[in-house]
Write an enzyme that holds these catalytic residues in place. Structure first.
Site, PDB file in Angstrom:
ATOM      1  CE  LYS A  34      -0.269  -0.105   5.038  1.00  0.00           C
ATOM      2  NZ  LYS A  34      -1.133  -0.053   6.226  1.00  0.00           N
ATOM      3  NE  ARG A 147      -6.425   1.529  11.729  1.00  0.00           N
ATOM      4  CZ  ARG A 147      -5.174   1.304  11.362  1.00  0.00           C
ATOM      5  NH1 ARG A 147      -4.294   2.306  11.362  1.00  0.00           N
ATOM      6  NH2 ARG A 147      -4.767   0.092  11.026  1.00  0.00           N
ATOM      7  CE1 TYR A 271      13.378  32.544   1.935  1.00  0.00           C
ATOM      8  CE2 TYR A 271      13.607  30.154   1.866  1.00  0.00           C
ATOM      9  CZ  TYR A 271      13.413  31.365   1.217  1.00  0.00           C
ATOM     10  OH  TYR A 271      13.243  31.386  -0.145  1.00  0.00           O
ATOM     11  CG  MET A 319      10.185  24.314  -2.948  1.00  0.00           C
ATOM     12  SD  MET A 319       9.175  25.324  -4.038  1.00  0.00           S
ATOM     13  CE  MET A 319       7.946  25.943  -2.879  1.00  0.00           C
TER      14      MET A 319
END
EC number: 5.1.1.1
Length: 374
Positions: A34, A147, A271, A319
């Site tokens: 998955k 769950r 930053y 980024m």
């Protein structure tokens, strides 16, 4: 000079499966692929493992379809079951195994079975993909995860209704541990006892409760099927590495030094100027950032590996880049490889520094990362 590469070792993946087989020698293996095979690549993982495992587990229907459309004809289990009528019909037509974990799923299955009995020769079904039935059902029992799953006292009722459904071939039982990574955990022992009691009269049927941690630490709960997930990739389900058990990391995440800069004492970096060097040093800029999936919240001191030594991240991850302190005597050069995690810098170590789990790191890499399979 390539930035942001995830190198996947097929040999390591196969090695880890063989190791799991030694830990659970009498059990069948349902390899969990998955979430894009835990970020390693759904179809490459399936192709690498197909001859070594007894089936695959996925969380979404589209994952099952993608694997089957490669020509794979083995067992594929939808571990969350079908989400609506359309998915159920597709599950029936493709012959996937499915989990039933709630009354709504059971009622929908019964409704479709009733319609099939009435309309099986009519145009209603001719407009659908050919139905291959019956299918295998895995009845999920909530033993303490709270769950998904039916209550243990509902097992007999659900079993009886599934047994009478013409679209059901076999019925197996499964559950999921919530604290199996805690050794000598009384709660896990309680879950095992609950599962045993709930399935006692159905012991002739297949059962499964052990995922990665269960395989490693709870051999008494292996039953007929085990469901390896993250350990297939050589990664521990907690912070303690499992390489000492013989597992090999499958993924190496690497990039490149794209700049080297002399840096004065007292000058900030990045930053917000969040990091200020207390001495003169040499900085390296690495082509890796949160646009590649590397966590923006990685704190100062998070390790990376350059030329065989650990160096710390300094300043905020941006980024496309992050900055590391190479030290005043650095001999590193632009173009040198940078290892973010892999064999010599385990992902568990990186995850612990950042304060996340390894699962998050490997599943959040973005499409900008180049995947190479070897």
């Amino acid at each position: 000079m390539k930035p942001a590469i995830a190198t996947i070792s097929r040999q390591a993946l196969r090695h880890n499966i063989q190791l799991i087989k030694k830990l659970a020698p009498k059990q069948k293996l349902l390899a969990m692929i998955k979430a894009n095979a835990y970020g390693q690549g759904l179809l490459p993982a399936a192709a690498t493992l197909a001859d070594l495992v007894d089936g695959f587990g996925v969380a979404r229907l589209h994952e099952a379809l993608e694997v089957q459309e490669t020509g794979y004809t083995g067992k594929i289990l939808l571990v969350e079951g079908f989400f609506d009528r359309e998915e159920l019909l597709k599950t029936l037509s493709r012959g996937f195994d499915t989990v039933i974990h709630c009354l709504e799923q059971l009622e929908l299955l019964e409704q479709v079975a009733k319609e099939w009995q009435i309309e099986q020769q009519k145009r209603f079904w001719q407009r659908k993909t050919k139905i291959y039935f019956p299918i295998n059902i895995w009845l999920k029992i909530d033993t303490g995860m709270h769950r998904l799953g039916i209550h243990p006292e509902q097992v007999d009722l659900f079993y009886a209704r599934l047994k009478s459904c013409p679209l059901v071939a076999t019925i197996s039982f499964m559950s999921h541990f919530s604290r199996a990574d805690e050794l000598d955990c009384g709660y896990t022992e309680q879950q095992i006892a609950t599962f045993e009691m709930a399935t006692e009269q159905y012991s002739a049927h297949s059962r499964s409760i052990a995922a990665s941690s269960g395989i490693l630490y709870w051999p008494q709960a292996h039953y007929e099927w085990v469901r390896p997930g993250i350990i297939m990739h050589g990664i521990s389900p907690h912070y303690q590495p499992i390489t000492q058990l013989g597992f090999k990391p499958v993924m190496t995440l690497s990039s490149t030094l794209i700049a080297i800069r002399s840096h004065k004492a007292g000058e900030p970096v990045g930053y917000g100027g969040a990091w200020i060097s207390d001495k003169a040093t040499t900085l390296g800029v690495v082509a890796m950032g949160y646009g590649d999936g590397y966590p923006r919240n990685a704190p100062e001191g998070t390790p990376v590996l350059i030329n065989g030594r650990i160096v710390p991240i300094v300043g905020r991850v941006s980024m496309d880049m992050l900055t590391v302190d190479l030290g005043i005597d650095s001999q590193d050069q632009v173009g040198d490889e940078v290892i973010l995690w892999g064999n010599d810098l385990l992902i568990e170590t990186v995850a612990q520094h950042i304060g996340v789990i390894s699962y998050e790191l490997i599943t959040k890499l973005t499409p900008r990362v180049i995947f190479e399979y070897r």
